[in-house]
Write a protein that holds these residues in place. Sequence first.
Motif, PDB file in Angstrom:
ATOM      1  N   UNK A   1      -1.261  49.159 -17.927  1.00 24.41           N
ATOM      2  CA  UNK A   1      -2.057  49.373 -19.102  1.00 24.41           C
ATOM      3  C   UNK A   1      -3.079  48.318 -18.750  1.00 24.41           C
ATOM      4  N   UNK A   2      -2.559  47.951 -18.362  1.00 25.34           N
ATOM      5  CA  UNK A   2      -3.506  46.127 -18.253  1.00 25.34           C
ATOM      6  C   UNK A   2      -4.383  46.514 -16.060  1.00 25.34           C
ATOM      7  N   UNK A   3      -3.540  46.683 -15.829  1.00 26.18           N
ATOM      8  CA  UNK A   3      -4.506  47.240 -14.577  1.00 26.18           C
ATOM      9  C   UNK A   3      -5.006  48.815 -14.606  1.00 26.18           C
ATOM     10  N   UNK A   4      -4.929  49.663 -15.318  1.00 29.64           N
ATOM     11  CA  UNK A   4      -6.246  50.719 -15.055  1.00 29.64           C
ATOM     12  C   UNK A   4      -6.624  50.430 -16.541  1.00 29.64           C
ATOM     13  N   UNK A   5      -7.011  50.087 -17.045  1.00 27.66           N
ATOM     14  CA  UNK A   5      -7.535  49.975 -18.334  1.00 27.66           C
ATOM     15  C   UNK A   5      -8.871  48.792 -18.306  1.00 27.66           C
ATOM     16  N   UNK A   6     -10.299  48.766 -18.118  1.00 29.04           N
ATOM     17  CA  UNK A   6     -11.381  47.886 -17.493  1.00 29.04           C
ATOM     18  C   UNK A   6     -10.974  46.908 -18.598  1.00 29.04           C
TER      19      UNK A   6
END
Lengths: 261, 164
Positions: free
Chosen positions: B23-28
């Motif tokens: 989530x941390x990587x994908x969501x801006x």
Amino acid sequence: MITRRSFCKKSLLMIGGLALPLSAFELFDPKRLLAEKGDGKKVRWVFLVDTEKCVGCGFCVKGCKTENEIPYDANVTRTWVERYVVTKDGKTHIDSPKGGRDGFENRAIDIGEGKFQEIKNEEISKAFFVPKLCNQCDNPPCVQVCPVGATYQTEDGVVLVDRKWCIGCGYCVMGCPYGVRFFHPVYHTAEKCNFCYHRISQGMKTACVEACAFGARRIGNIRDPEDPVTKIITTERVNVLKEEYGTTPQVFYLGLTKEVK
Amino acid sequence: MKSHVWRPLYVVLFVVATILVVRKIVVPPDFGIGPRGYMYGWHRPSNEGEWQKVTVKYRTTEYCKKCHRDKYDEIKQSPHANIACENCHGPALAHPEDPKALNIDRTRELCARCHFRLEYPTSGRGKIRGIDPKTHNPGLECVTCHWPHDPRKEGHHDHAQKLL
């Protein structure tokens, strides 16, 4: 030594803890509540269309497509002009060939599949043109249905689409009662009129407003009581499209009649 | 303490941790609730800036005034006063650098957008003087006889020779 009792207790606690959403830990923020009520804003863009003035030249559609990089010959457009011809027998004939991009240089109504219907001047009881564009609703149904937060409303009331974030599911295209959304033929993401956000943010007028020689299209800020558009909306008999959907549209029309849907 | 009791818990913890990392990587990073609140405001605020950066193509008639003052003054006192230059000449973009010159559209279709006669009683169109291009001097460009920047004046007849 772990007992069955403490094991059960601990796992229940852990499951409970995992189930708590992060937002439950967020503190109550009065500023956000105020924002949700929509008070205290300085700018709220609105649009005014005068159907009595529109002559159906289609320069607005031409200008919009070029300004907003919508492939010129693709059969999609952010704004379009509809022709309404109401005949004395009570029938309403509507067409919008190519969205009115090349104007209306044919007396006959385009009824699709290359067929045209001739209407004699004596049969016409009223005939006029109605420009259409995104209503930038106060309750935009297209935004509500977006599953990924790719479409949203800015503080000044314009509904935008995030092309990087849109997954192309098409819910918003279906959700818009005005049919203003479509897929961009190049980016394959949801596309819509955004009141030329790049122009209005720097004090310019939208491309369609600039293109109109007859003052049929105007843009204004409803929060500014001195704005001429605000004055017309607040003092004259304006109407909106499809009010019954509860979308609170912000494109106001002068000279609307019951035939216009 | 037997490890088989803890093993499923480790699995669950691992799964949760992976989801959080993904989530941390994908969501801006700036993704969140905007000023329009929970229902209409979820978005990536940097996208507003991306839309504001779209290039302006139509520079408006006031822009042309600087260099084509004669054309500007001529059209502003004519019946065509309200028609924007760029409607007939196309978007200026960075003209005169790029493109060097703008398009000159002499087609009959351009004029017929407004002058094709449609006798619509309840519309502004019915009030514009109209012609039927099929019968009004067919085969000739309108600008042969009517000067576009002031249609009360005669056109430049030299185009007529080119056509005939």
